[in-house]
Design an enzyme around this catalytic site. Structure first.
Site, short mmCIF file in Angstrom:
data_model
loop_
_atom_site.label_atom_id
_atom_site.label_comp_id
_atom_site.label_asym_id
_atom_site.label_seq_id
_atom_site.Cartn_x
_atom_site.Cartn_y
_atom_site.Cartn_z
N CYS A 85 -40.68 56.26 -52.65
CA CYS A 85 -42.03 56.18 -52.46
C CYS A 85 -42.61 57.41 -51.78
CB CYS A 85 -42.46 54.98 -52.16
SG CYS A 85 -44.18 54.50 -52.50
N HIS A 201 -38.90 50.54 -54.69
CA HIS A 201 -38.38 50.34 -53.49
C HIS A 201 -37.05 49.35 -53.29
CE1 HIS A 201 -41.74 51.73 -50.89
NE2 HIS A 201 -42.32 51.75 -52.09
N GLU A 203 -35.21 48.58 -51.06
CA GLU A 203 -34.96 47.74 -49.90
C GLU A 203 -35.80 46.62 -50.07
OE1 GLU A 203 -36.77 50.40 -50.46
OE2 GLU A 203 -38.62 50.54 -49.18
#
Lengths: 227, 80
Positions: A85, A201, A203
């Protein structure tokens, strides 16, 4: 395996990625942007967020920070460098990756789950991964990938396109493009495939009951590839 | 010495902010607007008496930070 997450003023996904890296077995260190030296690392991550409040252009200030020279040196010597990002935006502003992330086509901050197709598995990030379509989360205002015609041609010739927005079956079509990105691009590699920039993302997809597990697949696989 | 810099998006780069501003102005009954492109303006006060040197420095600032030449053009407004 040792990883380093670079923290800028305004980073806000730094702890999320650190939790993910540790969960899957990395020994992670947080590195402040004013540090000069990188510790010995097998992976360096530029996290998501709003470094320097997105002043001037997203990622532009972070791309001139003190630690960046060491990060560039690390990447140029073949080290694995991943930008997620805002980290992707920083990578384009440092010119480690070609192009730029423009404001989303429809002037909206987008926060939702998307499907992305893995376009090239001949690299440490995606080699042996069990799926070719991942369900990941995006949250950005400037994720509209843009580059010159010449840069696009070069990326296609070198197989540098990493991830493409698609549907759950992997069909890449303009109607699955959330932000206006050229060719539905969600992530790209450097020429040598050691640098990966991606808007989604991973994560945020590491807890089965909270989100999804395709991020877990990504991190487990990455660690196995590095062993 | 004060030098101004204007940074604008290149012609073929999408400018959703400009488009939104145009739509809003039209909603306020400002008609006949063909197009709006948003840019950035910088006013740099530089401690340099030589005009040419000052301009050179500002040009370098533009190339290295103020503009991203993949998507933007810049114009240095000559000092008075």
């Amino acid at each position: 395996m040792n990883s380093s997450v670079i923290v800028f003023p305004g980073s806000n996904c730094d702890r999320d990625i650190a939790i993910a890296l540790r969960k899957f077995g990395f020994k992670n260190k947080m590195i402040w942007h004013e540090d000069v030296e990188l510790p010995k690392s097998d992976l360096v991550v530029l996290p998501g967020g709003f470094s320097y409040g997105d002043y001037l252009r997203c990622g532009s200030m972070a791309s001139k920070s003190k630690i960046i020279q060491s990060v560039i040196k690390f990447a140029n010597s073949g080290g694995l460098l991943m930008g997620i990002c805002n980290g992707f935006q920083i990578l384009t502003e440092t010119s480690l990756l070609p192009g730029v992330l423009l404001r989303n086509k429809f002037s909206k901050f987008i926060c939702k789950n998307v499907f992305v197709k893995i376009n090239n598995i001949e690299n440490n990030y995606f080699k042996n991964i069990k799926k070719n379509v991942l369900n990941l989360h995006i949250a950005h205002n400037e994720g509209n990938y843009f580059c010159s015609g010449e840069q696009m041609k070069e990326m296609q010739e070198n197989n540098q396109i990493a991830l493409l927005y698609c549907d759950e079956k992997g069909e890449v079509n303009e109607k699955y493009n959330p932000n206006g990105s050229s060719k539905n691009i969600a992530g790209i590699f450097s020429r040598k495939k050691n640098i990966l920039g991606m808007m989604p993302h991973p994560e945020r997809m590491i807890e089965k009951y909270l989100s999804g597990e395709d991020g877990s697949l990504f991190f487990e696989n990455l660690l196995n590839n590095l062993k | 010495m004060k030098i101004a810099v204007i940074v604008t998006l290149k012609k073929d780069v999408l400018d959703p902010q400009g488009t939104t501003i145009k739509k809003t102005l039209e909603g306020m009954s400002f008609n006949n607007i063909n197009n709006i492109r948003q840019g950035k303006y910088f006013e740099i006060d530089i401690d340099e008496k030589n005009k040419k040197k000052a301009e050179e420095k500002v040009n370098e600032m533009c190339k290295k930070l103020l503009a991203n030449l993949v998507i933007e053009d810049y114009k240095v407004v000559k000092p008075e």
